[in-house]
Design a protein around this motif. Structure first.
Motif: not given
Length: 237
Positions: A116-119, A146-150, A128-131
């Motif tokens: 999965l690619k996160v923009k 959060a790790v996905l975003y970072f 993602l902050g909500t989850f």
């Protein structure tokens, strides 16, 4: 206390080597060791803050605040709401939900995380902050979303570590205040934290020694397998 110390060393080791996972690891046992689920998440957050503080100070020059503040603000709001919900939810129900969350996290990180690619958009940060806030407030494991975003916005592992650990540090500090207001910061939590504090330092130190030597893909597979098994145990126990 021996069990607490051993699992704290393991959680700090995982956090230091992979950049997240303290809460996922230690919350497999804390709900069975403390009087309430809220106290378990409070102790987990307090211990995790120590590891994050050490790494935040070390990588402080790598922190990109413009990439951190939007997702952090969303997390702080949703985690506050989740902690208020925690005050009236039954512990046995939460343990069941925790088991499903652990199994889902293990499956996701084992098979889908690399695909999965996160923009790094504001909308994605808010989502993602909500989850992350919901998982952090209810289960003390805000790391996976959060790790996905970072990972998506970091050009190096140092920048990733700086963003992730600063996020976990500030988030856990605020959630500790929320949990104290909700009555979860008890004498037993404080006493347990004092006993386990040296274990955090030991686990963090050991993790730093193997950070550049151990194959992270192999380590992650072992951790994810353990998380999945722990999820099953939490459901059937």
């Amino acid at each position: 206390m021996i069990t607490l110390i051993l699992f704290t060393i393991g959680a700090a080791f995982v956090q230091r080597t992979t950049g997240f996972g303290f809460g996922i690891f230690i919350m497999t046992v804390l709900p069975f060791m403390l009087p309430s689920y809220g106290e378990a998440t409070t102790l987990s957050g307090l211990l995790a803050s120590v590891t994050s503080l050490i790494m935040t100070v070390k990588y402080r020059r790598e922190i990109a605040w413009s990439k951190l503040l939007p997702i952090l603000a969303t997390f702080l709001l949703t985690s506050f709401i989740a902690i208020q919900i925690l005050t009236w939810m039954r512990s046995d129900t939460l343990k069941y939900v925790l088991g499903i969350t652990l199994i889902g996290s293990a499956i996701y990180f084992s098979f889908f995380a690399d695909k999965l690619k996160v923009k790094p958009t504001l909308g994605m940060q808010a989502t993602l902050g909500t989850f992350s806030g919901i998982m952090g407030g209810l289960f003390g494991m805000q790391g996976p979303p959060a790790v996905l975003y970072f990972l998506a916005v970091s050009e190096s592992k140092e920048k990733y570590t700086a963003l992730a650990q600063c996020y976990f540090l500030l988030g856990n500090c605020m959630m500790t205040i929320y949990r104290a207001h909700a009555g979860f910061l008890t004498q037993e939590v404080v006493t347990s934290w004092c006993y386990a504090l040296p274990a955090v330092l030991i686990g963090t130190y050991i993790g730093s020694l193997v950070f550049n030597k151990l194959s992270l893909p192999t380590l992650r597979k072992i951790v994810y397998l353990y998380i999945g098994i722990s999820g099953v145990v939490a459901i059937v126990a």
